[in-house]
Design a protein around this motif. Sequence first.
Motif, PDB file in Angstrom:
ATOM      1  N   ILE A  89      -4.075   1.947  -1.253  1.00  0.00           N
ATOM      2  CA  ILE A  89      -2.807   2.190  -0.533  1.00  0.00           C
ATOM      3  C   ILE A  89      -2.192   0.862  -0.104  1.00  0.00           C
ATOM      4  CG2 ILE A  89      -1.811   3.098   1.615  1.00  0.00           C
ATOM      5  CD1 ILE A  89      -2.156   5.276  -0.422  1.00  0.00           C
ATOM      6  N   GLU A  90      -3.015  -0.032   0.447  1.00  0.00           N
ATOM      7  CA  GLU A  90      -2.506  -1.349   0.860  1.00  0.00           C
ATOM      8  C   GLU A  90      -1.849  -2.063  -0.322  1.00  0.00           C
ATOM      9  OE1 GLU A  90      -5.723  -2.383   4.400  1.00  0.00           O
ATOM     10  OE2 GLU A  90      -6.159  -2.997   2.343  1.00  0.00           O
ATOM     11  N   LYS A  91      -2.501  -2.027  -1.468  1.00  0.00           N
ATOM     12  CA  LYS A  91      -1.969  -2.684  -2.665  1.00  0.00           C
ATOM     13  C   LYS A  91      -0.656  -2.044  -3.110  1.00  0.00           C
ATOM     14  CE  LYS A  91      -3.646  -1.996  -6.879  1.00  0.00           C
ATOM     15  NZ  LYS A  91      -4.595  -1.958  -7.993  1.00  0.00           N
ATOM     16  N   ARG A  92      -0.621  -0.718  -3.120  1.00  0.00           N
ATOM     17  CA  ARG A  92       0.571  -0.029  -3.620  1.00  0.00           C
ATOM     18  C   ARG A  92       1.780  -0.180  -2.699  1.00  0.00           C
ATOM     19  NH1 ARG A  92      -1.123   4.984  -7.385  1.00  0.00           N
ATOM     20  NH2 ARG A  92      -3.063   4.090  -8.177  1.00  0.00           N
ATOM     21  N   ILE A  93       1.572  -0.106  -1.390  1.00  0.00           N
ATOM     22  CA  ILE A  93       2.747  -0.249  -0.509  1.00  0.00           C
ATOM     23  C   ILE A  93       3.186  -1.703  -0.380  1.00  0.00           C
ATOM     24  CG2 ILE A  93       2.279   1.899   0.731  1.00  0.00           C
ATOM     25  CD1 ILE A  93       1.521   0.247   3.162  1.00  0.00           C
ATOM     26  N   ASN A 129      -2.881  11.307  -4.420  1.00  0.00           N
ATOM     27  CA  ASN A 129      -1.483  11.615  -4.126  1.00  0.00           C
ATOM     28  C   ASN A 129      -1.064  10.872  -2.865  1.00  0.00           C
ATOM     29  OD1 ASN A 129      -0.710  14.069  -5.979  1.00  0.00           O
ATOM     30  ND2 ASN A 129      -2.797  14.410  -5.288  1.00  0.00           N
ATOM     31  N   ALA A 130       0.117  10.293  -2.916  1.00  0.00           N
ATOM     32  CA  ALA A 130       0.676   9.629  -1.737  1.00  0.00           C
ATOM     33  C   ALA A 130       2.155   9.369  -1.988  1.00  0.00           C
ATOM     34  CB  ALA A 130      -0.038   8.323  -1.433  1.00  0.00           C
ATOM     35  N   THR A 131       2.957   9.601  -0.967  1.00  0.00           N
ATOM     36  CA  THR A 131       4.394   9.339  -1.033  1.00  0.00           C
ATOM     37  C   THR A 131       4.805   8.588   0.219  1.00  0.00           C
ATOM     38  OG1 THR A 131       4.782  11.361  -2.292  1.00  0.00           O
ATOM     39  CG2 THR A 131       6.691  10.378  -1.205  1.00  0.00           C
ATOM     40  N   LEU A 132       5.526   7.503   0.041  1.00  0.00           N
ATOM     41  CA  LEU A 132       6.039   6.736   1.163  1.00  0.00           C
ATOM     42  C   LEU A 132       7.471   7.183   1.425  1.00  0.00           C
ATOM     43  CD1 LEU A 132       5.532   4.377   3.153  1.00  0.00           C
ATOM     44  CD2 LEU A 132       6.598   2.890   1.438  1.00  0.00           C
ATOM     45  N   VAL A 182       6.098  -3.361   2.154  1.00  0.00           N
ATOM     46  CA  VAL A 182       5.763  -2.635   3.383  1.00  0.00           C
ATOM     47  C   VAL A 182       4.323  -2.974   3.734  1.00  0.00           C
ATOM     48  CG1 VAL A 182       5.502  -0.359   4.448  1.00  0.00           C
ATOM     49  CG2 VAL A 182       7.370  -0.773   2.846  1.00  0.00           C
ATOM     50  N   HIS A 183       4.076  -3.252   4.999  1.00  0.00           N
ATOM     51  CA  HIS A 183       2.717  -3.516   5.487  1.00  0.00           C
ATOM     52  C   HIS A 183       2.191  -2.235   6.119  1.00  0.00           C
ATOM     53  CE1 HIS A 183      -0.433  -4.922   8.217  1.00  0.00           C
ATOM     54  NE2 HIS A 183      -0.592  -5.895   7.325  1.00  0.00           N
ATOM     55  N   PRO A 184       0.906  -1.913   5.932  1.00  0.00           N
ATOM     56  CA  PRO A 184       0.363  -0.684   6.515  1.00  0.00           C
ATOM     57  C   PRO A 184       0.579  -0.574   8.029  1.00  0.00           C
ATOM     58  CG  PRO A 184      -1.217  -1.638   5.012  1.00  0.00           C
ATOM     59  CD  PRO A 184      -0.093  -2.629   5.140  1.00  0.00           C
ATOM     60  N   GLY A 185       0.639  -1.687   8.711  1.00  0.00           N
ATOM     61  CA  GLY A 185       0.892  -1.677  10.151  1.00  0.00           C
ATOM     62  C   GLY A 185       2.278  -1.171  10.516  1.00  0.00           C
ATOM     63  N   GLN A 186       3.169  -1.096   9.541  1.00  0.00           N
ATOM     64  CA  GLN A 186       4.518  -0.569   9.770  1.00  0.00           C
ATOM     65  C   GLN A 186       4.557   0.956   9.722  1.00  0.00           C
ATOM     66  OE1 GLN A 186       6.225  -3.430   6.659  1.00  0.00           O
ATOM     67  NE2 GLN A 186       7.979  -3.054   8.007  1.00  0.00           N
ATOM     68  N   LEU A 187       3.493   1.582   9.233  1.00  0.00           N
ATOM     69  CA  LEU A 187       3.471   3.048   9.132  1.00  0.00           C
ATOM     70  C   LEU A 187       3.424   3.668  10.519  1.00  0.00           C
ATOM     71  CD1 LEU A 187       0.935   3.481   6.197  1.00  0.00           C
ATOM     72  CD2 LEU A 187       3.402   3.839   6.103  1.00  0.00           C
ATOM     73  N   LYS A 188       4.316   4.595  10.775  1.00  0.00           N
ATOM     74  CA  LYS A 188       4.347   5.299  12.054  1.00  0.00           C
ATOM     75  C   LYS A 188       3.409   6.491  12.061  1.00  0.00           C
ATOM     76  CE  LYS A 188       7.515   2.721  13.855  1.00  0.00           C
ATOM     77  NZ  LYS A 188       7.132   1.680  14.787  1.00  0.00           N
ATOM     78  N   ALA A 189       3.171   7.074  10.869  1.00  0.00           N
ATOM     79  CA  ALA A 189       2.305   8.254  10.790  1.00  0.00           C
ATOM     80  C   ALA A 189       1.889   8.498   9.346  1.00  0.00           C
ATOM     81  CB  ALA A 189       3.024   9.491  11.330  1.00  0.00           C
TER      82      ALA A 189
END
Length: 88
Positions: free
Chosen positions: A41-45, A19-22, A50-57
């Motif tokens: 997750i990297e592949k899906r986002i 499970n994951a929701t952006l 979106v790059h994983p480094g853009q995730l704030k939390a």
Amino acid sequence: RSYKLSFRFASLGSGSSGNATLVAFNEYFILIDCGFSRLEIEKRISKLNVHPGQLKAIMVTHEHGDHAGGVYSLASKYSIRVIGTSGT
């Protein structure tokens, strides 16, 4: 003063395998749950530009593997803050 708020949601997957929701608020990205591997997750986002480094939390709703299995790997690689209850 007037503010224009922009929210977007994208389910990256939902079910017993993960499970994951952006969630995007203007240009801030938060991942709710991370039940897939870091690579998945990297592949899906990346499909959402979106790059994983853009995730704030990463907000973890509970500690089951299908919700939290990839949290440590993703958070540690990209220095992402993890949010959850003290029990989680």
